[in-house]
Each structure stands twice: as C-alpha cells, then as structure tokens.
Motif scaffolding. Structure first.
Motif, mmCIF file in Angstrom:
data_model
loop_
_atom_site.group_PDB
_atom_site.id
_atom_site.type_symbol
_atom_site.label_atom_id
_atom_site.label_comp_id
_atom_site.label_asym_id
_atom_site.label_seq_id
_atom_site.Cartn_x
_atom_site.Cartn_y
_atom_site.Cartn_z
ATOM 1 N N VAL A 7 67.934 102.227 131.706
ATOM 2 C CA VAL A 7 67.583 103.648 131.701
ATOM 3 C C VAL A 7 66.161 103.785 131.175
ATOM 4 C CG1 VAL A 7 68.142 105.959 130.855
ATOM 5 C CG2 VAL A 7 69.973 104.298 131.244
ATOM 6 N N SER A 8 65.350 104.593 131.893
ATOM 7 C CA SER A 8 63.984 104.875 131.450
ATOM 8 C C SER A 8 63.873 106.346 131.090
ATOM 9 C CB SER A 8 62.977 104.538 132.563
ATOM 10 O OG SER A 8 63.038 103.165 132.896
ATOM 11 N N PHE A 9 63.268 106.646 129.943
ATOM 12 C CA PHE A 9 63.148 108.009 129.441
ATOM 13 C C PHE A 9 61.698 108.475 129.505
ATOM 14 C CE2 PHE A 9 66.866 106.239 127.290
ATOM 15 C CZ PHE A 9 67.808 107.236 127.487
ATOM 16 N N PRO A 10 61.459 109.787 129.592
ATOM 17 C CA PRO A 10 60.094 110.305 129.545
ATOM 18 C C PRO A 10 59.584 110.338 128.105
ATOM 19 C CG PRO A 10 61.634 112.122 129.741
ATOM 20 C CD PRO A 10 62.463 110.866 129.840
ATOM 21 N N THR A 42 78.915 98.811 128.863
ATOM 22 C CA THR A 42 79.038 97.380 128.571
ATOM 23 C C THR A 42 78.045 96.492 129.333
ATOM 24 O OG1 THR A 42 80.814 97.290 130.211
ATOM 25 C CG2 THR A 42 81.454 97.559 127.911
ATOM 26 N N SER A 43 77.383 97.051 130.363
ATOM 27 C CA SER A 43 76.413 96.247 131.139
ATOM 28 C C SER A 43 74.982 96.572 130.774
ATOM 29 C CB SER A 43 76.622 96.496 132.640
ATOM 30 O OG SER A 43 77.916 96.142 133.060
ATOM 31 N N LEU A 44 74.766 97.484 129.858
ATOM 32 C CA LEU A 44 73.425 97.961 129.540
ATOM 33 C C LEU A 44 72.569 96.830 128.967
ATOM 34 C CD1 LEU A 44 71.752 100.584 129.548
ATOM 35 C CD2 LEU A 44 72.460 100.904 127.169
ATOM 36 N N SER A 45 71.364 96.648 129.555
ATOM 37 C CA SER A 45 70.488 95.573 129.097
ATOM 38 C C SER A 45 69.089 96.039 128.721
ATOM 39 C CB SER A 45 70.375 94.496 130.185
ATOM 40 O OG SER A 45 69.824 95.042 131.378
ATOM 41 N N GLU A 46 68.676 97.246 129.197
ATOM 42 C CA GLU A 46 67.301 97.661 128.926
ATOM 43 C C GLU A 46 67.190 99.175 128.812
ATOM 44 O OE1 GLU A 46 62.802 96.737 130.593
ATOM 45 O OE2 GLU A 46 64.483 96.646 131.972
ATOM 46 N N LEU A 47 66.488 99.617 127.764
ATOM 47 C CA LEU A 47 66.140 101.016 127.579
ATOM 48 C C LEU A 47 64.632 101.104 127.419
ATOM 49 C CD1 LEU A 47 68.811 102.148 124.932
ATOM 50 C CD2 LEU A 47 68.868 102.538 127.405
ATOM 51 N N VAL A 48 64.019 102.021 128.161
ATOM 52 C CA VAL A 48 62.568 102.180 128.103
ATOM 53 C C VAL A 48 62.255 103.610 127.696
ATOM 54 C CG1 VAL A 48 60.393 102.066 129.379
ATOM 55 C CG2 VAL A 48 62.228 100.441 129.906
ATOM 56 N N PHE A 49 61.485 103.749 126.582
ATOM 57 C CA PHE A 49 61.079 105.069 126.102
ATOM 58 C C PHE A 49 59.579 105.254 126.273
ATOM 59 C CE2 PHE A 49 65.072 104.293 123.975
ATOM 60 C CZ PHE A 49 65.679 105.528 123.959
#
Length: 300
Positions: free
Chosen positions: A275-278, A293-300
């Motif tokens: 998931v990428s956030f603004p 359970t599959s989440l591997s990357e968060l971008v802020f």
C-alpha cells in the motif's frame, strides 16, 4: 433520457396473437399511460409497430375484466402484458425501467448477453442520493433480469449513495460517473456496496470526496479499485475495504486531498501485499492492517 426524434419500433410476442383488443402503454415520469393512436397491431403475426419519441414504450395489454383497476396503470385489469424493448437516449436497448423515491433505474442490454443497471435522478425530482436498501427494494421488479446484471452505472444528477443502497447486489463492475462525490455510511456493517459477492472492479470519478463506513466491506472478489484520479477524496472511512481478500495492492499516493483514514480500513485483506500513501495524510486509524497476512510493503 429518450430520443427527441421519432424512432420506429417493432416488437413481437406470441401473447399478442391471442389478444382481441390489444392496447399500448408508455411511461411518463414513471407512470404508465395508454397510447391512444399511432400503434399498428398485427395479431396474426403477433407484432406491434409504433413510433416513439420522448418516452419509453412499456407494454401491450388486452382488456380482461370490467371494473378492475390494474395497479401499474390505473387502467382496467389487463392480461398478456408484454414488455417492449425501450430506447435510451443514445440508442441503448433498454429492457425495463422504473422509478423509486425519485431515482430512475433502467436495465440495459449488453452486447454479450449480460445486462447493466443504469441509475439516475428522475427529471424534476430534486433527488441527488440513492436511498438505503435501493437494490433490495427494486429486486422484485427486476424479476428475471436480476440474474443477468453484471454492471452498475450511477450518474445523471446522482451525487451519492446511502448506506446499504446496493448491499448484497450481483454486480461485477461498479462505475460512478463524474459529479458523483460520496458513499455514505451509518456506523453499521451494512455499507453501500458491502457483501457484494461478485464485485471485482470499482471505477471512481475524479470528483469523489468520501468513502463511508464499510462502503465495500466483505466483497471477497474485489481486486481492482480505480481510484488514482480522485484528487478530491478527503476521507476513507472505517472498515471501507474490510475483508476484501482479493485485493493485492492499493496505490493511494496520487490522492493529494486524502487526509484521513478510519479504523480497520483494510482489516482482513489477506491478499494485500503493498500500500502506498500520499504525503498529505494526517490521520490513520487503528487496526488498519489487522490480519493482512500477506502485507510486505508500506510506502508513506
């Protein structure tokens, strides 16, 4: 919504052959009114031919019992009703139409044999939002068409939908036209599009502003959310996409107006990987990624 110039239409049905005194009705502002001239019936061939402009041809009928009013037409009781192919403004093949609480709905034939439900504000009604339980309230009127519906298009003066308006509906694709702004919620799990077991794709307009509580919760086949153009979107509500297990990625980075995301927005989205956030996001609720359970990357 209908052609301004006359178009000649011929329909055929076996029921017409058995009619001794066939009559033609059309819809004006949702009410069936008898067309007293301009229709040519051939009971031997089972056809009726007429010119239509500015209204939708509705049905042909035969008088049955004197003194009994037909609930749909305020005419005497009829039999052998035959739904006619209606005509939309752009030549669409409209199979069925009706009005509920100021909202006009039309069933339109698709080229592949499936059907689209087109929802718009009835002219002059002043209504701008689809009410609660809209789909469940018109389902009986849809009859056999309900099983063929794959697409939902919302536009024509409708700017929002209320909680539960299309809950548990059969649509595969939902499209909101430009001018649509809001999916309302009422702090229950009966979201506007919740529990839509077949829903795969949602197309949002650039004018979208809010996605309310549980808007698309429990839609297990939802995998494509076209939201990148929604620069006016300011809030994604609690549980908005909860338990959408087919979602794999959400790129919200281009939503330059997004400031707030509620609790548990992606809770239970077990297929979600990134998931990428603004950068302008200021508030993110708790448990947003619980059981992802599959989440591997968060971008802020």
């Amino acid at each position: 919504q209908y052609p301004t110039e006359a178009v000649t239409v011929t329909i055929q049905a076996d029921d017409i052959k058995a009619m001794k005194a066939p009559r033609l009705f059309h819809l004006i502002s949702g009410k069936a009114v008898e067309l007293t001239e301009g229709a040519a019936f051939d009971t031997e061939a089972g056809t009726v031919t007429f010119a239509t402009a500015g209204f939708s041809p509705f049905a042909v009928a035969e008088l049955e019992d004197e003194g009994t009013e037909h609930p749909a037409t305020d005419q005497k009781q009829t039999k052998g009703l035959v739904k006619a192919p209606l005509l939309g403004a752009e030549g669409d093949s409209v199979l069925l139409t009706g009005v509920l609480n100021g909202v006009r709905w039309r069933v339109i034939a698709n080229d592949d044999g499936t059907e689209t439900l087109d929802v718009r504000a009835e002219e002059g009604s002043g209504v701008t939002a689809v009410p609660k339980n809209f789909y469940s309230d018109i389902k009986s009127a849809l009859s056999d068409h309900a099983s063929k519906l794959t697409d939902l298009v919302i536009g024509g003066g409708i700017t929002g939908v209320q909680a539960g308006s299309f809950m548990d509906s059969p649509f595969v694709t939902v499209t909101m036209e430009e001018g649509f702004t809001a999916i309302a919620g009422d702090n229950s799990y009966n979201g506007a599009f919740s529990k839509c077991a077949n829903l795969q794709t949602v197309n949002f307009p650039s004018t979208m502003q809010t996605i309310g509580y549980a808007g698309f919760a429990d839609c297990p086949t939802l995998k494509q959310v076209n939201i990148s153009s929604c620069t006016a979107l300011t809030e994604i509500g609690t549980c908005a996409f909860m338990n959408c297990t087919a979602l794999s990625a959400m790129d919200l980075s281009g939503l330059t107006g997004l400031q707030k995301m509620g609790y548990s927005v992606f809770k239970g989205c077990s297929g979600l990987t990134d998931v990428s956030f603004p950068s302008n996001l200021t508030s993110l609720g708790g448990n947003v990624f619980e059981n992802c359970t599959s989440l591997s990357e968060l971008v802020f």
